[in-house]
Design a protein around this motif. Structure first.
Motif, PDB file in Angstrom:
ATOM      1  N   ASN A  17       0.788  -1.236   0.000  1.00 14.17           N
ATOM      2  CA  ASN A  17       0.000   0.000   0.000  1.00 14.17           C
ATOM      3  C   ASN A  17       0.820   1.286   0.000  1.00 14.17           C
ATOM      4  O   ASN A  17       0.259   2.368  -0.161  1.00 14.17           O
ATOM      5  N   HIS A  67      -6.094  -3.120 -10.901  1.00 11.08           N
ATOM      6  CA  HIS A  67      -5.492  -4.188 -10.087  1.00 11.08           C
ATOM      7  C   HIS A  67      -4.492  -3.589  -9.094  1.00 11.08           C
ATOM      8  O   HIS A  67      -4.480  -3.965  -7.911  1.00 11.08           O
ATOM      9  N   ALA A  70      -6.403  -1.840  -6.396  1.00 10.19           N
ATOM     10  CA  ALA A  70      -7.053  -2.816  -5.517  1.00 10.19           C
ATOM     11  C   ALA A  70      -6.047  -3.436  -4.557  1.00 10.19           C
ATOM     12  O   ALA A  70      -6.403  -3.812  -3.436  1.00 10.19           O
ATOM     13  N   ALA A  71      -4.793  -3.534  -4.989  1.00  7.81           N
ATOM     14  CA  ALA A  71      -3.733  -4.085  -4.139  1.00  7.81           C
ATOM     15  C   ALA A  71      -3.294  -3.111  -3.060  1.00  7.81           C
ATOM     16  O   ALA A  71      -2.604  -3.493  -2.118  1.00  7.81           O
ATOM     17  N   GLY A  72      -3.698  -1.838  -3.209  1.00 10.04           N
ATOM     18  CA  GLY A  72      -3.356  -0.831  -2.208  1.00 10.04           C
ATOM     19  C   GLY A  72      -2.351   0.201  -2.667  1.00 10.04           C
ATOM     20  O   GLY A  72      -2.004   1.117  -1.913  1.00 10.04           O
ATOM     21  N   PHE A  97     -12.309   4.099  -8.202  1.00  8.14           N
ATOM     22  CA  PHE A  97     -11.129   3.476  -7.607  1.00  8.14           C
ATOM     23  C   PHE A  97     -10.119   4.504  -7.094  1.00  8.14           C
ATOM     24  O   PHE A  97      -9.073   4.135  -6.570  1.00  8.14           O
ATOM     25  N   TYR A 286       0.457  -7.442 -10.124  1.00  6.59           N
ATOM     26  CA  TYR A 286       0.941  -7.997  -8.853  1.00  6.59           C
ATOM     27  C   TYR A 286       2.417  -8.396  -8.893  1.00  6.59           C
ATOM     28  O   TYR A 286       3.111  -8.290  -7.877  1.00  6.59           O
ATOM     29  N   LYS A 321      -8.064  -8.633  -5.321  1.00  9.59           N
ATOM     30  CA  LYS A 321      -7.719  -8.021  -4.036  1.00  9.59           C
ATOM     31  C   LYS A 321      -6.662  -8.852  -3.302  1.00  9.59           C
ATOM     32  O   LYS A 321      -6.600 -10.072  -3.465  1.00  9.59           O
ATOM     33  N   PRO A 322      -5.840  -8.206  -2.470  1.00 11.26           N
ATOM     34  CA  PRO A 322      -4.800  -8.933  -1.713  1.00 11.26           C
ATOM     35  C   PRO A 322      -5.356 -10.072  -0.864  1.00 11.26           C
ATOM     36  O   PRO A 322      -4.721 -11.122  -0.740  1.00 11.26           O
ATOM     37  N   ASP A 323      -6.553  -9.879  -0.294  1.00 11.34           N
ATOM     38  CA  ASP A 323      -7.132 -10.934   0.547  1.00 11.34           C
ATOM     39  C   ASP A 323      -7.388 -12.207  -0.256  1.00 11.34           C
ATOM     40  O   ASP A 323      -7.263 -13.318   0.273  1.00 11.34           O
ATOM     41  N   ASN A 324      -7.759 -12.054  -1.541  1.00 14.00           N
ATOM     42  CA  ASN A 324      -7.959 -13.218  -2.402  1.00 14.00           C
ATOM     43  C   ASN A 324      -6.652 -13.977  -2.595  1.00 14.00           C
ATOM     44  O   ASN A 324      -6.633 -15.219  -2.601  1.00 14.00           O
TER      45      ASN A 324
END
Length: 338
Positions: A17, A67, A70-72, A97, A286, A321-324
């Motif tokens: 982030n 993307h 979404a990753a921060g 976003f 990513y 997302k990072p949680d995924n």
């Protein structure tokens, strides 16, 4: 030798982030038009379908930017967008976003729109609305100023060859990137010619096999020598060559070949492939962030490949997302140790 743990991989994903990335590339709006077959050949060989539904997704370099966000990451995005409904749709999504959008418009150039006509799961036809001529001198000059001012940690050239990148613009845009900052390039050219070798001396390039073979004029070599040849001729520090469902092969610089393998391969982590379109965009985003954070191409390759695998499990382009990714890492870890 590499000593990379699942705990470390999850830590990298959790700490993306504070990274600032500037993306330069072609915005594409992908339209999925769902239909139902209602007629075949009668008097003329014409297929008749009934319209059922339509879904729009931001694609191209636009989804790479999404993307990353979404990753921060903090994202600046330089692109060309037309004055039309597709452009309005893209701009709304970028604002949603909170991407720092630096878009340009040019007279008569529409927002690139690729409309896939689908019937009962089969892709029957793709209808494109676009203008592939090179961007104007004024637009190129504006992009160059954006790059000089951005002061990002990394710069991503996401090339779909719809006007922004060409033999004239690429050297000028590269020249604007400050020394010693991360440079990443991806050439995803479907119906156009593009050449990843035009992006020389980059820290990371991420072409697929077809693009590699085109740039080298090599239809016949097996993958490993093909990748090595591309790595050498691109003079890049790291090459991530995408092989579709077969995964990836990576070549990296090595100061001590006795301690560090110069190449390695990874299989895909996809569990239920629904739509492979957009997987390369997720990988680009990513792997870039993970490489900036860790300075380790193996870490970047693993996390990027997981992001690509997850994207394959959605219909249309959906920001990962990072949680995924952490959830998938946990699942892989469990399968290995149980």
């Amino acid at each position: 030798i590499n000593k990379i743990s699942f705990t470390y991989l999850k830590k990298i994903v959790s700490n993306l982030n504070n990274i600032k990335v500037h993306v330069i590339g072609d915005t594409i709006v992908d339209t999925y038009t769902e239909t139902k077959m209602i007629g075949g050949q009668t008097k003329t060989p014409t297929i008749s379908v009934l319209f059922q539904n339509e879904n729009n997704y931001v694609g191209g370099a636009g989804i790479v930017a999404m993307h990353l966000k979404a990753a921060g990451a903090k994202v600046i995005f330089s692109t060309v967008i037309g004055k039309d409904s597709s452009g309005d749709f893209a701009i709304r999504n970028f604002k949603k976003f909170k991407i720092d959008l630096k878009y340009k418009t040019e007279n008569s150039r529409p927002t690139t729109n690729k409309n896939v006509i689908i019937s009962q799961g089969y892709r029957m036809l793709k209808l494109d609305r676009l203008d592939n001529k090179p961007i104007s001198h004024e637009t190129l000059k504006s992009f160059s100023k954006d790059i000089v001012k951005s002061k990002a940690h990394g710069y991503v050239f996401s090339d779909f060859r719809h006007g922004i990148f060409n033999a004239r613009s690429i050297p000028k845009l590269i020249k604007c990137i400050p020394n010693n900052l991360i440079k990443v390039a991806d050439s995803q050219v479907a119906s156009r010619w593009g050449n990843i070798l035009e992006f020389q001396d980059f820290d990371l390039i991420t072409p697929n096999e077809k693009e590699a073979r085109f740039s080298l004029g090599d239809q016949d070599s097996v993958i490993r020598p093909l990748a090595k040849d591309l790595y050498d001729k691109a003079n890049c520090k790291n090459l991530l060559l995408k092989l579709g469902e077969k995964g990836i092969i990576v070549y990296r610089e090595s100061s001590d070949s006795s301690q560090l393998r110069s190449f390695f391969a990874l299989d895909s982590f996809a569990e239920n492939v629904i739509d492979p379109v957009g997987a390369g965009d997720a990988m680009l985003a990513y792997s870039t962030l993970s490489f900036i954070n860790s300075k380790n191409i193996l870490v970047a390759a693993i996390i990027g490949l997981i992001a690509a695998s997850l994207e394959c499990e959605y219909d249309g382009n959906v920001p990962i997302k990072p949680d995924n990714i952490k959830k998938r890492l946990k699942s892989i870890e469990k399968n290995i140790y149980n």
